[in-house]
Design an enzyme around this catalytic site. Structure first.
Site, PDB file in Angstrom:
ATOM      1  N   TYR A  35       6.850 -10.027   6.967  1.00  0.00           N
ATOM      2  CA  TYR A  35       6.697  -8.593   7.183  1.00  0.00           C
ATOM      3  C   TYR A  35       7.192  -8.243   8.578  1.00  0.00           C
ATOM      4  O   TYR A  35       7.135  -9.067   9.499  1.00  0.00           O
ATOM      5  CB  TYR A  35       5.227  -8.166   7.080  1.00  0.00           C
ATOM      6  CG  TYR A  35       4.663  -8.143   5.685  1.00  0.00           C
ATOM      7  CD1 TYR A  35       4.652  -6.964   4.944  1.00  0.00           C
ATOM      8  CD2 TYR A  35       4.125  -9.291   5.110  1.00  0.00           C
ATOM      9  CE1 TYR A  35       4.112  -6.929   3.663  1.00  0.00           C
ATOM     10  CE2 TYR A  35       3.589  -9.265   3.826  1.00  0.00           C
ATOM     11  CZ  TYR A  35       3.588  -8.085   3.114  1.00  0.00           C
ATOM     12  OH  TYR A  35       3.062  -8.055   1.852  1.00  0.00           O
ATOM     13  N   ASP A  60       0.820  -1.200   0.000  1.00  0.00           N
ATOM     14  CA  ASP A  60       0.000   0.000   0.000  1.00  0.00           C
ATOM     15  C   ASP A  60       0.861   1.260   0.000  1.00  0.00           C
ATOM     16  O   ASP A  60       2.072   1.217   0.249  1.00  0.00           O
ATOM     17  CB  ASP A  60      -0.909   0.028   1.230  1.00  0.00           C
ATOM     18  CG  ASP A  60      -1.972  -1.060   1.195  1.00  0.00           C
ATOM     19  OD1 ASP A  60      -2.292  -1.532   0.091  1.00  0.00           O
ATOM     20  OD2 ASP A  60      -2.462  -1.436   2.269  1.00  0.00           O
TER      21      ASP A  60
END
Length: 270
Positions: free
Chosen positions: A110, A55
């Protein structure tokens, strides 16, 4: 040759990684650099693809792309010189037959950085609830996609003055890691506990957890079970990294003098 590149980027000056008309994106800048070097004409014919989307505001330590080119030596030698300073390649590989950066990935990792972590031990305990296969409807924007995902590893640890949530999964839904981070931030502040995570995973979802701010999230690693030959960072990107570290260290000091005694916020990632 089907070439694969491992690369990094700062996400705050991009409108996400996925190519969008008239907006600066990671894919758009990478494809433009390939066009300048004439590595391919049409990115679709070259099969250009990345391992996944990030994003707006999300960073990557290890993103992977691949494409077909008849000029592999030029790509390896010159891409870092042509890419913008906030994207840089860190390795290359000749992709094996049938390789696709998204579908050939075995796992993705992540990291989310909290600057006001609170109770790290409680956060780590709560993070263990994510392990295994669960319905993450409460922790993502699943849309019409299957909300069930398998988490392979999950932990929270201290790194200097930061707490770090590190999670590895086979795949992730939109906003999933940021929503998980928000929940762990609540645990760290004593507003929730591990049992609340378990209840949300058990469903049906009582609520959808809000996504934490994007700037604390890094796409840390992608396992494709292939070996990349390292590439040195180019001078312009190296200067950019140095300048950014200097600027933010200076702004932290200036902020401390402009607002002495201001309590550090508890919002995750701020």
């Amino acid at each position: 040759m089907n070439l694969a590149f491992r690369f990094s980027y700062f996400g705050d000056r991009f409108f996400g990684s996925q190519m969008q008309p008239d907006l600066r994106t990671v894919e758009g800048e990478f494809i433009e650099a390939c066009r300048i070097l004439r590595l391919f004409g049409d990115w679709r014919e070259a099969g250009f693809a990345t391992a996944g989307r990030t994003d707006r505001g999300v960073h990557a330590r290890c993103q992977v792309c691949s494409f077909l080119t008849d000029k592999p030596e030029l790509a390896i030698e010159a891409l870092n010189r042509v890419l913008p300073r906030d994207i840089w390649c860190t390795g290359w590989a000749e992709a094996p037959e049938g390789f696709h950066p998204r579908y050939s990935a075995v796992s993705r990792t992540y990291r989310y950085y909290f600057s006001a972590p609170g109770d790290v031990a409680a956060m780590h305990e709560a993070a263990q609830e994510f392990l295994g296969r669960h319905d993450f409807s409460a922790f993502a924007r699943a849309g019409d996609r299957n909300p069930k995902r398998r988490i392979l590893a999950s932990r929270v640890f201290t790194d200097g003055r930061f707490a770090v949530f590190e999670v590895t999964g086979e795949s992730f839904l939109w906003n999933m890691v940021r929503c998980m981070a928000t929940m762990l931030g609540e645990v760290g502040r004593g507003e929730a506990e591990a049992g609340d995570v378990a209840r949300l995973l058990a469903g049906p979802a009582e609520r959808r957890v809000a996504a934490a701010p994007p700037e604390g999230l890094i796409l840390w690693d992608i396992d494709h079970r292939i070996s990349f030959t390292p590439l040195p960072i180019d001078p312009k990107s190296s200067r950019h990294l140095t300048d950014r570290r200097r600027y933010h260290a200076l702004m932290a000091e200036v902020s401390a003098h402009l607002a002495p005694g201001l309590r550090q916020p508890d919002t995750p990632g701020i």
